[in-house]
Motif scaffolding. Structure first.
Motif, mmCIF file in Angstrom:
data_model
loop_
_atom_site.group_PDB
_atom_site.id
_atom_site.type_symbol
_atom_site.label_atom_id
_atom_site.label_comp_id
_atom_site.label_asym_id
_atom_site.label_seq_id
_atom_site.Cartn_x
_atom_site.Cartn_y
_atom_site.Cartn_z
ATOM 1 N N LYS A 1 -12.913 16.218 -11.013
ATOM 2 C CA LYS A 1 -13.062 15.562 -12.306
ATOM 3 C C LYS A 1 -14.417 14.867 -12.376
ATOM 4 O O LYS A 1 -14.790 14.130 -11.476
ATOM 5 N N THR A 2 -15.133 15.100 -13.465
ATOM 6 C CA THR A 2 -16.417 14.415 -13.669
ATOM 7 C C THR A 2 -16.161 13.070 -14.331
ATOM 8 O O THR A 2 -15.089 12.833 -14.906
ATOM 9 N N SER A 3 -17.153 12.193 -14.269
ATOM 10 C CA SER A 3 -16.987 10.886 -14.908
ATOM 11 C C SER A 3 -16.814 11.043 -16.413
ATOM 12 O O SER A 3 -16.081 10.281 -17.042
ATOM 13 N N GLU B 1 -13.810 9.533 -18.374
ATOM 14 C CA GLU B 1 -14.050 8.626 -19.501
ATOM 15 C C GLU B 1 -13.348 9.118 -20.758
ATOM 16 O O GLU B 1 -12.741 8.330 -21.479
ATOM 17 N N ALA B 2 -13.450 10.425 -21.026
ATOM 18 C CA ALA B 2 -12.802 10.979 -22.218
ATOM 19 C C ALA B 2 -11.292 10.817 -22.133
ATOM 20 O O ALA B 2 -10.644 10.410 -23.104
ATOM 21 N N ALA B 3 -10.721 11.120 -20.969
ATOM 22 C CA ALA B 3 -9.274 10.959 -20.787
ATOM 23 C C ALA B 3 -8.888 9.492 -20.902
ATOM 24 O O ALA B 3 -7.884 9.148 -21.529
ATOM 25 N N ALA C 1 -6.476 7.928 -23.702
ATOM 26 C CA ALA C 1 -5.247 7.247 -23.286
ATOM 27 C C ALA C 1 -5.263 5.784 -23.711
ATOM 28 O O ALA C 1 -4.245 5.254 -24.141
ATOM 29 N N SER C 2 -6.413 5.130 -23.588
ATOM 30 C CA SER C 2 -6.491 3.723 -23.987
ATOM 31 C C SER C 2 -6.262 3.557 -25.473
ATOM 32 O O SER C 2 -5.667 2.576 -25.905
ATOM 33 N N GLN D 1 -3.871 1.819 -21.366
ATOM 34 C CA GLN D 1 -3.624 1.864 -19.931
ATOM 35 C C GLN D 1 -4.797 2.369 -19.091
ATOM 36 O O GLN D 1 -4.612 2.891 -18.004
ATOM 37 N N HIS D 2 -6.009 2.181 -19.587
ATOM 38 C CA HIS D 2 -7.210 2.532 -18.828
ATOM 39 C C HIS D 2 -8.248 1.424 -18.979
ATOM 40 O O HIS D 2 -8.303 0.750 -19.998
#
Length: 188
Positions: free
Chosen positions: A80-82, A86-88, A92-93, A98-99
């Motif tokens: 996984k790249t940053s 970040e996108a995930a 999710a946030s 929750q991030h």
């Protein structure tokens, strides 16, 4: 245990994993375990989630460049790249909060927040924990960022050997920058 109370507020120093942290014993034999502490001013907030959000918002430009280089190097290995994290995390946030940046919130308590991620090559947990210095006449508090990593395979171990020296620089940089910007303060 290394003594941390003799340092000024802006120094991030290597420390032992906090004895009562939720991540200290999460892996039987971690491939990496480290901690960095900084003294907090008496009027700094005491919410570990808000402190974590503040710390990780203080990314130095050189860290962003280093993460870009990391992404180029790991993309070919299916890690996984940053940007993907970040996108995930942003997605999710937006849904559930929750991030924190690229980190998934694993659990929260009054004095600690545990962040982490599981991947095919390794799992890691990161703790942002408030601690008080016992046996001190005044109220002395520290913020400790601890990291533990468990590798699943040779790819994870090779990756960890490559990034470990940078990880240490990055964590202490985040703490120094947050202290330099000035910790969020309690409402008086």
């Amino acid at each position: 245990m290394r003594r941390v109370y003799q340092y000024a507020y802006h120094y991030a120093i290597a420390s032992d994993l906090p004895e009562h942290s939720r991540i200290t014993h999460v892996y039987d034999k971690p491939d990496l375990a480290d901690a960095y502490a900084v003294r907090l001013p008496a009027n700094a907030i005491d919410d570990p989630e808000l402190l974590a959000r503040f710390i990780f918002a203080q990314q130095a430009p050189w860290v962003k460049s280093l993460m870009g280089l990391r992404d180029v190097l790991v993309a070919g290995f299916g890690l996984k790249t940053s940007r993907q994290l970040e996108a995930a995390g942003a997605s999710a946030s937006a849904r559930d909060g929750q991030h924190i940046q690229i980190f998934r919130i694993i659990e929260k308590s009054a004095g600690e927040i545990v962040l982490g991620e599981n991947d095919k090559h390794l799992d890691f947990r990161l703790s942002v924990m408030l601690q008080s210095q016992p046996n001190r006449p005044e109220s002395v508090r520290y913020l400790t960022i601890s990291t533990v990593v468990h590798c699943h395979n040779n790819l994870g171990r090779a990756y960890l050997r490559l990034i470990a020296p940078f990880h240490r620089l990055i964590v202490s940089s985040y703490l120094r920058r947050a202290a330099g910007f000035g910790w969020p303060l309690r409402n008086s």
